[in-house]
Design a protein around this motif. Structure first.
Motif, PDB file in Angstrom:
ATOM      1  N   MET A   1     -11.619  -2.019 -17.995  1.00 25.30           N
ATOM      2  CA  MET A   1     -10.290  -2.183 -18.543  1.00 25.30           C
ATOM      3  C   MET A   1      -9.420  -0.985 -18.197  1.00 25.30           C
ATOM      4  SD  MET A   1     -10.014  -5.152 -19.710  1.00 25.30           S
ATOM      5  CE  MET A   1      -8.337  -4.888 -20.143  1.00 25.30           C
ATOM      6  N   ASP A   2     -10.016   0.195 -18.181  1.00 32.41           N
ATOM      7  CA  ASP A   2      -9.228   1.379 -17.831  1.00 32.41           C
ATOM      8  C   ASP A   2      -8.631   1.260 -16.437  1.00 32.41           C
ATOM      9  OD1 ASP A   2      -9.725   2.542 -20.288  1.00 32.41           O
ATOM     10  OD2 ASP A   2     -11.445   3.692 -19.568  1.00 32.41           O
ATOM     11  N   LEU A   3      -9.397   0.711 -15.489  1.00 34.41           N
ATOM     12  CA  LEU A   3      -8.870   0.511 -14.137  1.00 34.41           C
ATOM     13  C   LEU A   3      -7.707  -0.474 -14.152  1.00 34.41           C
ATOM     14  CD1 LEU A   3     -12.150   0.333 -12.022  1.00 34.41           C
ATOM     15  CD2 LEU A   3     -10.365   2.081 -11.875  1.00 34.41           C
ATOM     16  N   PHE A   4      -7.860  -1.573 -14.858  1.00 34.19           N
ATOM     17  CA  PHE A   4      -6.774  -2.554 -14.935  1.00 34.19           C
ATOM     18  C   PHE A   4      -5.530  -1.931 -15.551  1.00 34.19           C
ATOM     19  CE2 PHE A   4     -10.220  -5.980 -15.296  1.00 34.19           C
ATOM     20  CZ  PHE A   4     -10.134  -6.318 -13.955  1.00 34.19           C
ATOM     21  N   LEU A   5      -5.729  -1.153 -16.603  1.00 30.21           N
ATOM     22  CA  LEU A   5      -4.598  -0.565 -17.313  1.00 30.21           C
ATOM     23  C   LEU A   5      -3.909   0.521 -16.493  1.00 30.21           C
ATOM     24  CD1 LEU A   5      -6.056  -0.415 -20.930  1.00 30.21           C
ATOM     25  CD2 LEU A   5      -4.446  -2.078 -19.988  1.00 30.21           C
ATOM     26  N   SER A   6      -4.673   1.266 -15.709  1.00 28.54           N
ATOM     27  CA  SER A   6      -4.059   2.346 -14.931  1.00 28.54           C
ATOM     28  C   SER A   6      -3.531   1.890 -13.582  1.00 28.54           C
ATOM     29  CB  SER A   6      -5.048   3.499 -14.743  1.00 28.54           C
ATOM     30  OG  SER A   6      -6.143   3.088 -13.945  1.00 28.54           O
ATOM     31  N   ARG A   7      -4.217   0.948 -12.943  1.00 25.45           N
ATOM     32  CA  ARG A   7      -3.847   0.533 -11.584  1.00 25.45           C
ATOM     33  C   ARG A   7      -3.138  -0.809 -11.535  1.00 25.45           C
ATOM     34  NH1 ARG A   7      -7.824   1.156  -7.022  1.00 25.45           N
ATOM     35  NH2 ARG A   7      -5.882   0.458  -6.265  1.00 25.45           N
ATOM     36  N   GLY A   8      -3.316  -1.612 -12.578  1.00 29.21           N
ATOM     37  CA  GLY A   8      -2.767  -2.964 -12.571  1.00 29.21           C
ATOM     38  C   GLY A   8      -3.854  -3.965 -12.245  1.00 29.21           C
ATOM     39  N   PHE A   9      -3.677  -5.174 -12.725  1.00 27.42           N
ATOM     40  CA  PHE A   9      -4.703  -6.197 -12.548  1.00 27.42           C
ATOM     41  C   PHE A   9      -4.894  -6.557 -11.086  1.00 27.42           C
ATOM     42  CE2 PHE A   9      -6.125 -10.616 -12.292  1.00 27.42           C
ATOM     43  CZ  PHE A   9      -7.298 -10.536 -13.032  1.00 27.42           C
ATOM     44  N   GLU A  10      -3.810  -6.880 -10.397  1.00 27.96           N
ATOM     45  CA  GLU A  10      -3.906  -7.329  -9.008  1.00 27.96           C
ATOM     46  C   GLU A  10      -4.427  -6.234  -8.084  1.00 27.96           C
ATOM     47  OE1 GLU A  10      -3.651 -10.417  -8.115  1.00 27.96           O
ATOM     48  OE2 GLU A  10      -2.857 -11.165 -10.006  1.00 27.96           O
ATOM     49  N   ALA A  11      -4.098  -4.985  -8.363  1.00 28.40           N
ATOM     50  CA  ALA A  11      -4.473  -3.882  -7.473  1.00 28.40           C
ATOM     51  C   ALA A  11      -5.928  -3.448  -7.639  1.00 28.40           C
ATOM     52  CB  ALA A  11      -3.557  -2.685  -7.707  1.00 28.40           C
ATOM     53  N   THR A  12      -6.574  -3.878  -8.702  1.00 25.67           N
ATOM     54  CA  THR A  12      -7.952  -3.467  -8.975  1.00 25.67           C
ATOM     55  C   THR A  12      -8.921  -4.462  -8.342  1.00 25.67           C
ATOM     56  OG1 THR A  12      -7.237  -2.500 -11.068  1.00 25.67           O
ATOM     57  CG2 THR A  12      -9.595  -2.898 -10.808  1.00 25.67           C
ATOM     58  N   THR A  13      -9.898  -3.941  -7.607  1.00 28.50           N
ATOM     59  CA  THR A  13     -10.879  -4.813  -6.935  1.00 28.50           C
ATOM     60  C   THR A  13     -12.184  -4.860  -7.713  1.00 28.50           C
ATOM     61  OG1 THR A  13     -11.875  -3.071  -5.593  1.00 28.50           O
ATOM     62  CG2 THR A  13      -9.894  -4.153  -4.695  1.00 28.50           C
ATOM     63  N   GLY A  89      -2.691  -7.154 -23.635  1.00 28.09           N
ATOM     64  CA  GLY A  89      -1.818  -8.305 -23.837  1.00 28.09           C
ATOM     65  C   GLY A  89      -0.702  -8.368 -22.805  1.00 28.09           C
ATOM     66  N   ARG A  90      -0.137  -7.208 -22.459  1.00 26.68           N
ATOM     67  CA  ARG A  90       0.917  -7.172 -21.436  1.00 26.68           C
ATOM     68  C   ARG A  90       0.381  -7.633 -20.089  1.00 26.68           C
ATOM     69  NH1 ARG A  90       2.861  -3.013 -24.546  1.00 26.68           N
ATOM     70  NH2 ARG A  90       1.643  -1.381 -23.565  1.00 26.68           N
ATOM     71  N   ILE A  91      -0.815  -7.174 -19.743  1.00 23.46           N
ATOM     72  CA  ILE A  91      -1.426  -7.616 -18.479  1.00 23.46           C
ATOM     73  C   ILE A  91      -1.588  -9.135 -18.495  1.00 23.46           C
ATOM     74  CG2 ILE A  91      -3.553  -7.609 -17.118  1.00 23.46           C
ATOM     75  CD1 ILE A  91      -3.905  -4.668 -17.864  1.00 23.46           C
ATOM     76  N   CYS A  92      -2.063  -9.671 -19.607  1.00 22.99           N
ATOM     77  CA  CYS A  92      -2.258 -11.125 -19.712  1.00 22.99           C
ATOM     78  C   CYS A  92      -0.938 -11.871 -19.627  1.00 22.99           C
ATOM     79  CB  CYS A  92      -2.969 -11.470 -21.015  1.00 22.99           C
ATOM     80  SG  CYS A  92      -4.684 -10.921 -21.059  1.00 22.99           S
ATOM     81  N   LEU A  93       0.079 -11.346 -20.252  1.00 18.51           N
ATOM     82  CA  LEU A  93       1.389 -11.991 -20.261  1.00 18.51           C
ATOM     83  C   LEU A  93       2.015 -11.990 -18.864  1.00 18.51           C
ATOM     84  CD1 LEU A  93       3.467 -13.239 -22.197  1.00 18.51           C
ATOM     85  CD2 LEU A  93       4.403 -10.961 -22.547  1.00 18.51           C
ATOM     86  N   GLU A  94       1.767 -10.934 -18.096  1.00 20.36           N
ATOM     87  CA  GLU A  94       2.401 -10.772 -16.785  1.00 20.36           C
ATOM     88  C   GLU A  94       1.610 -11.375 -15.632  1.00 20.36           C
ATOM     89  OE1 GLU A  94       2.692  -6.538 -16.705  1.00 20.36           O
ATOM     90  OE2 GLU A  94       4.316  -6.482 -18.194  1.00 20.36           O
ATOM     91  N   THR A  95       0.383 -11.833 -15.866  1.00 18.36           N
ATOM     92  CA  THR A  95      -0.480 -12.299 -14.782  1.00 18.36           C
ATOM     93  C   THR A  95      -0.771 -13.785 -14.939  1.00 18.36           C
ATOM     94  OG1 THR A  95      -1.497 -10.092 -14.766  1.00 18.36           O
ATOM     95  CG2 THR A  95      -2.638 -11.835 -13.556  1.00 18.36           C
ATOM     96  N   ARG A 148       4.831 -13.355 -28.053  1.00 26.27           N
ATOM     97  CA  ARG A 148       5.984 -12.721 -28.726  1.00 26.27           C
ATOM     98  C   ARG A 148       5.582 -11.383 -29.333  1.00 26.27           C
ATOM     99  NH1 ARG A 148       8.729 -16.332 -32.871  1.00 26.27           N
ATOM    100  NH2 ARG A 148      10.100 -14.524 -32.968  1.00 26.27           N
ATOM    101  N   TRP A 149       4.373 -11.311 -29.876  1.00 22.27           N
ATOM    102  CA  TRP A 149       3.883 -10.064 -30.453  1.00 22.27           C
ATOM    103  C   TRP A 149       3.782  -8.989 -29.365  1.00 22.27           C
ATOM    104  CZ3 TRP A 149      -0.873  -7.461 -29.733  1.00 22.27           C
ATOM    105  CH2 TRP A 149      -1.128  -6.437 -30.641  1.00 22.27           C
ATOM    106  N   VAL A 150       3.242  -9.360 -28.223  1.00 22.21           N
ATOM    107  CA  VAL A 150       3.124  -8.419 -27.110  1.00 22.21           C
ATOM    108  C   VAL A 150       4.503  -8.018 -26.599  1.00 22.21           C
ATOM    109  CG1 VAL A 150       2.354  -8.182 -24.700  1.00 22.21           C
ATOM    110  CG2 VAL A 150       0.817  -9.148 -26.411  1.00 22.21           C
ATOM    111  N   ALA A 151       5.379  -8.998 -26.396  1.00 17.34           N
ATOM    112  CA  ALA A 151       6.723  -8.706 -25.890  1.00 17.34           C
ATOM    113  C   ALA A 151       7.490  -7.784 -26.836  1.00 17.34           C
ATOM    114  CB  ALA A 151       7.496 -10.007 -25.665  1.00 17.34           C
ATOM    115  N   GLY A 152       7.212  -7.894 -28.121  1.00 16.41           N
ATOM    116  CA  GLY A 152       7.856  -7.036 -29.110  1.00 16.41           C
ATOM    117  C   GLY A 152       7.112  -5.744 -29.364  1.00 16.41           C
ATOM    118  N   ALA A 153       6.163  -5.405 -28.496  1.00 16.96           N
ATOM    119  CA  ALA A 153       5.383  -4.160 -28.583  1.00 16.96           C
ATOM    120  C   ALA A 153       4.633  -4.027 -29.907  1.00 16.96           C
ATOM    121  CB  ALA A 153       6.272  -2.944 -28.337  1.00 16.96           C
TER     122      ALA A 153
END
Length: 171
Positions: A1-13, A89-95, A148-153
């Motif tokens: 998860m740290d890799l996803f959070l720091s690099r982004g979902f798509e960029a992590t292999t 949640g943001r990663i899930c919302l954006e992917t 909505r919870w994620v979008a509202g931080a």
């Protein structure tokens, strides 16, 4: 998860994930078939938790009321309050692939939850078709509330967002 959070979902292999976990790529695939499965692993036991919580509710409670009570109790158990959960949640919302996989996981919950809802009274037991419709609508309400919870931080109350969505569906 740290890799996803720091690099982004798509960029992590998967190779980077395996190396970070100290396992071979083959071992990683033995536990997780996709990157989406890694991110959504927290949903693995959620269907069972919801089923168990429904079983613990009063038997004469109507399906919607039972679902709202369960959603409220699960959302306030402390696991939804961290910055890390918001970031995931943001990663899930954006992917798009994560949103699709989340919907697939929810579909898997139907086998567990529809039988629990089908025996609950409305004015009489609701039956399998009605239980499926209620569950499908409730999961859509849950997705909307979570997004909505994620979008509202995380500033809004998740059970209140769910209750608002349920009220709109039931109106």
């Amino acid at each position: 998860m740290d890799l996803f959070l720091s690099r982004g979902f798509e960029a992590t292999t998967m190779d980077e994930i395996a190396a970070g976990a100290g396992v071979s790529r083959r071992s990683l695939f033995r536990y997780f078939g996709t990157k989406e499965d890694i991110v959504l692993r927290t949903l693995a036991g959620t269907g069972e938790a919801i089923r168990d919580a429904l079983r613990a509710r009063p038997a004469d409670e109507a399906p919607w009321e039972a679902l709202q009570a369960v959603a409220g109790s699960l959302a306030t158990d402390g696991s939804w309050s961290s910055e890390r959960e918001l970031a995931i949640g943001r990663i899930c919302l954006e992917t798009a692939s994560l949103r699709a996989r989340r919907a697939e996981k929810h579909q898997g919950w139907a086998d567990l939850l529809v039988p629990e809802l089908a025996v609950r009274p409305a004015s009489a037991p609701v039956g399998e078709s009605a239980a499926q419709a209620i569950l499908t609508a409730a999961l859509a309400c849950l997705d909307l509330a979570t997004d909505r919870w994620v979008a509202g931080a995380g500033a809004d109350d998740l059970p209140a967002l769910f209750a608002e969505a349920v009220a709109a569906v039931r109106a």
